[in-house]
Design a protein around this motif. Structure first.
Motif, PDB file in Angstrom:
ATOM      1  N   GLY A  44       0.793  -1.304  -0.025  1.00 37.24           N
ATOM      2  CA  GLY A  44       0.187   0.132  -0.073  1.00 37.24           C
ATOM      3  C   GLY A  44       0.997   1.259   0.074  1.00 37.24           C
ATOM      4  N   LEU A  45       1.959   1.208   0.766  1.00 35.91           N
ATOM      5  CA  LEU A  45       2.820   2.362   1.110  1.00 35.91           C
ATOM      6  C   LEU A  45       3.493   2.671  -0.497  1.00 35.91           C
ATOM      7  CD1 LEU A  45       3.559   3.956   3.512  1.00 35.91           C
ATOM      8  CD2 LEU A  45       5.729   2.583   3.666  1.00 35.91           C
ATOM      9  N   LEU A  46       4.110   1.603  -0.932  1.00 39.88           N
ATOM     10  CA  LEU A  46       4.598   1.911  -2.319  1.00 39.88           C
ATOM     11  C   LEU A  46       4.039   2.098  -3.391  1.00 39.88           C
ATOM     12  CD1 LEU A  46       7.060  -1.492  -1.660  1.00 39.88           C
ATOM     13  CD2 LEU A  46       7.870   1.032  -2.237  1.00 39.88           C
ATOM     14  N   MET A  47       2.591   1.557  -3.592  1.00 38.00           N
ATOM     15  CA  MET A  47       1.638   2.144  -4.350  1.00 38.00           C
ATOM     16  C   MET A  47       1.363   3.645  -4.515  1.00 38.00           C
ATOM     17  SD  MET A  47      -1.499  -0.863  -4.955  1.00 38.00           S
ATOM     18  CE  MET A  47      -1.386  -1.709  -3.423  1.00 38.00           C
ATOM     19  N   PHE A  48       1.199   3.967  -3.032  1.00 37.57           N
ATOM     20  CA  PHE A  48       1.075   5.610  -2.706  1.00 37.57           C
ATOM     21  C   PHE A  48       2.124   6.333  -3.301  1.00 37.57           C
ATOM     22  CE2 PHE A  48       1.949   8.959   0.401  1.00 37.57           C
ATOM     23  CZ  PHE A  48       0.799   9.543  -0.121  1.00 37.57           C
ATOM     24  N   ALA A  49       3.265   5.808  -2.963  1.00 37.91           N
ATOM     25  CA  ALA A  49       4.539   6.558  -3.333  1.00 37.91           C
ATOM     26  C   ALA A  49       4.715   6.739  -4.814  1.00 37.91           C
ATOM     27  CB  ALA A  49       5.853   5.947  -2.700  1.00 37.91           C
ATOM     28  N   LYS A  52       7.339  16.609  -1.565  1.00 41.14           N
ATOM     29  CA  LYS A  52       8.447  15.861  -1.167  1.00 41.14           C
ATOM     30  C   LYS A  52       8.078  14.855  -0.037  1.00 41.14           C
ATOM     31  CE  LYS A  52      12.510  17.005   1.074  1.00 41.14           C
ATOM     32  NZ  LYS A  52      12.964  16.105   1.731  1.00 41.14           N
ATOM     33  N   ALA A  53       8.470  13.575   0.144  1.00 42.44           N
ATOM     34  CA  ALA A  53       8.211  12.717   1.190  1.00 42.44           C
ATOM     35  C   ALA A  53       8.449  13.323   2.408  1.00 42.44           C
ATOM     36  CB  ALA A  53       8.950  11.541   0.905  1.00 42.44           C
ATOM     37  N   GLY A  54       7.475  12.788   3.528  1.00 45.26           N
ATOM     38  CA  GLY A  54       7.638  13.464   4.793  1.00 45.26           C
ATOM     39  C   GLY A  54       8.218  12.304   5.551  1.00 45.26           C
ATOM     40  N   ILE A  55       8.429  12.477   6.841  1.00 43.40           N
ATOM     41  CA  ILE A  55       9.005  11.624   7.714  1.00 43.40           C
ATOM     42  C   ILE A  55       8.562  10.166   7.927  1.00 43.40           C
ATOM     43  CG2 ILE A  55       7.969  12.466  10.095  1.00 43.40           C
ATOM     44  CD1 ILE A  55      11.049  11.979  11.191  1.00 43.40           C
ATOM     45  N   TRP A  56       7.151  10.158   7.785  1.00 45.82           N
ATOM     46  CA  TRP A  56       6.544   8.772   7.986  1.00 45.82           C
ATOM     47  C   TRP A  56       6.605   8.089   6.706  1.00 45.82           C
ATOM     48  CZ3 TRP A  56       5.966   7.288  12.704  1.00 45.82           C
ATOM     49  CH2 TRP A  56       5.465   8.055  13.759  1.00 45.82           C
ATOM     50  N   LEU A  57       6.453   8.681   5.525  1.00 47.88           N
ATOM     51  CA  LEU A  57       6.582   7.758   4.374  1.00 47.88           C
ATOM     52  C   LEU A  57       7.955   7.214   4.272  1.00 47.88           C
ATOM     53  CD1 LEU A  57       5.352   6.928   1.800  1.00 47.88           C
ATOM     54  CD2 LEU A  57       6.071   9.083   0.768  1.00 47.88           C
ATOM     55  N   ASN A  58       9.112   8.257   4.839  1.00 48.94           N
ATOM     56  CA  ASN A  58      10.440   7.603   4.502  1.00 48.94           C
ATOM     57  C   ASN A  58      10.931   6.569   5.640  1.00 48.94           C
ATOM     58  OD1 ASN A  58      11.772   9.050   2.762  1.00 48.94           O
ATOM     59  ND2 ASN A  58      11.556  10.834   3.756  1.00 48.94           N
ATOM     60  N   ILE A  59      10.083   6.715   6.946  1.00 47.28           N
ATOM     61  CA  ILE A  59      10.368   5.557   7.938  1.00 47.28           C
ATOM     62  C   ILE A  59       9.565   4.148   7.152  1.00 47.28           C
ATOM     63  CG2 ILE A  59       9.424   4.583   9.932  1.00 47.28           C
ATOM     64  CD1 ILE A  59       9.735   7.491  11.049  1.00 47.28           C
ATOM     65  N   GLY A  60       8.623   4.413   6.722  1.00 47.97           N
ATOM     66  CA  GLY A  60       8.010   3.324   6.029  1.00 47.97           C
ATOM     67  C   GLY A  60       8.678   2.730   4.961  1.00 47.97           C
ATOM     68  N   LEU A  61       9.171   3.606   3.863  1.00 48.27           N
ATOM     69  CA  LEU A  61       9.950   3.165   2.966  1.00 48.27           C
ATOM     70  C   LEU A  61      11.121   2.213   3.389  1.00 48.27           C
ATOM     71  CD1 LEU A  61       9.306   5.849   0.300  1.00 48.27           C
ATOM     72  CD2 LEU A  61       8.464   3.620   0.121  1.00 48.27           C
ATOM     73  N   THR A  62      11.961   2.801   4.260  1.00 50.79           N
ATOM     74  CA  THR A  62      12.946   2.376   4.764  1.00 50.79           C
ATOM     75  C   THR A  62      12.903   1.172   5.422  1.00 50.79           C
ATOM     76  OG1 THR A  62      13.956   4.732   5.292  1.00 50.79           O
ATOM     77  CG2 THR A  62      14.933   2.764   6.454  1.00 50.79           C
ATOM     78  N   ALA A  63      11.705   0.973   6.039  1.00 50.80           N
ATOM     79  CA  ALA A  63      11.290  -0.412   6.615  1.00 50.80           C
ATOM     80  C   ALA A  63      11.083  -1.341   5.395  1.00 50.80           C
ATOM     81  CB  ALA A  63      10.125  -0.331   7.638  1.00 50.80           C
TER      82      ALA A  63
END
Length: 423
Positions: free
Chosen positions: A62-67, A392-403
């Protein structure tokens, strides 16, 4: 009066289903016979033990589809074209991704067609028992007819047309599996235990985990999303709609996949009857679930297979078009030739009479290896201020993508070990 009310309710339901956005392609890519096979094998062999892998995969999907969707709407660019244009080593990354995903999806296609043809043969067998001695010839003939029909449908070549066909298949599939769940289900305590991370300490356990991620976190789903978002005609005004579409798609993938695993677990796991062949599903499910549940389940599996053939045939031309220009021309000579080659490739399993279930599991494992590249690429793009500006990606999106990146690297390593053990 009541008939008018009934008609208007059905019209509203139909409108709601048909209004579903590019997320329908995400479900088509993700829940095919590859996913269904993985869930049935896992549910029948390990019960609900791998539910945590499914949940994590769906959250990250879901996170990657959103990104990927957001990047496309903000910049107007598609994924591989942007990789090539904006990233150092972007050309090489894009080419590796095209080769890796196309190979994985075409391998998947062989298993999908093999399983779908076997299921149709089993349905024919109920009405024409004399066909029992002609399994190979019948399955091959069915596979050839199915792939020709799908190739002809591809030649119609319109996004809206593909979307409507997928909506029908995915709706049938989802309803079939969810209704089956009400007839055969695991114990609630088993579901809760399945959310605690653990890998089955048996032969094939590691491969099963990798296959799960390969089928649920399918790189093809994210990379194709910008093209489908553009095909839908969405712009920056649709950012909210795009987010909602990604969340709904990820939730539906989890719900449908978990239903399949739960039915297999409830019906087969405690009987000690793991599934290894297409026929096993018939022989083991019928006594436990009854004819109606079995028919429903098979109808769902067939719909899953047919809903996956379209996206699998489309993937190579989509990725190539994305790399070249960011535009998909379904009337081009290139599109027709590549999809024709994919159709011939799909017939390998039916022609050689190989076990399609085994082929499916191995092909799902192959899908995980490009995943880290796909996640790393979008992380760089959505954090590029020149391209994304205030989006630009926020902190929560970056945490999710890193995970998600860490998870995909662990699973890829796991997949390498599993394949080395297998071969």
């Amino acid at each position: 009066m009541t008939e008018l009310v009934k008609k208007s309710i059905w019209k509203k339901i139909l409108a709601l289903v048909l209004a579903f956005g590019p997320g329908i392609f995400a479900i088509g890519y993700t829940i095919g016979t590859g996913s269904v096979t993985s869930m049935i094998v896992a549910g029948s062999t390990y019960g609900m033990q791998l539910l945590w892998v499914l949940l994590l995969s769906c959250v990250f999907s879901g996170l990657l589809m959103f990104a990927y969707g957001n990047f496309a709407l903000v910049t107007g660019e598609t994924a591989l074209y942007a990789f090539k244009k904006h990233l150092k080593w972007g050309k090489l990354i894009a080419i590796l991704i095209i080769l890796g995903i196309s190979f994985g999806q075409w391998n998947s296609l062989m298993g999908i067609l093999g399983i779908s043809a076997n299921i149709i043969f089993e349905i024919f067998l109920i009405y024409f028992p004399n066909l029992v001695g002609y399994q190979y010839e019948s399955v091959l003939a069915i596979a050839i007819i199915v792939i020709i029909v799908f190739y002809m449908l591809l030649m119609v070549g319109k996004y809206a047309f593909f979307e409507k066909i997928l909506v029908i298949f995915v709706t049938i599939m989802g309803l079939s599996f969810i209704i089956s769940l009400f007839m055969v289900y695991p114990l609630p305590i088993e579901v809760m235990q399945g959310l605690v991370p653990s890998i089955p300490k048996v032969e094939g356990g590691q491969m099963m985990v990798a296959a799960f991620v390969g089928t649920t976190m399918a790189a093809a789903t994210f990379l194709s999303r910008p093209l489908f978002v553009k095909g839908k005609g969405w712009t920056k005004k649709n950012l909210g709609q795009q987010k909602k579409d990604a969340i709904i798609a990820a939730c539906l993938v989890f719900l449908i996949s978990a239903s399949v695993m739960a039915v297999a677990s409830g019906a087969l796991f405690h009987q000690g009857q793991p599934v290894t062949k297409v026929l096993d599903m018939v022989n083991t499910l019928e006594p436990v679930a009854g004819k109606f549940a079995l028919t429903l389940f098979f109808f769902g599996t067939l719909s899953a297979g047919l809903s996956s053939i379209f996206p699998c045939l489309l993937i190579a031309p989509i990725l190539l078009a994305d790399y070249q220009s960011g535009e998909l021309d379904t009337n081009s000579k290139q599109f027709k030739i590549i999809t024709a080659i994919a159709c011939l490739f799909a017939l390998i399993v039916p022609v050689f009479g190989a076990n399609p279930i085994e082929m499916q599991i191995v092909s799902q494992v192959l899908n995980v290896f490009v995943l880290p590249l796909v996640i790393f690429g979008i992380m760089l793009l959505v954090n590029n201020k020149v391209l994304m500006h205030k989006y630009k990606a926020g902190i929560w999106l970056n945490i999710g993508l890193t995970a998600a990146l860490f998870f995909s690297c662990v699973i890829s390593y796991n997949g390498i070990i599993a394949l080395l053990d297998y071969f």
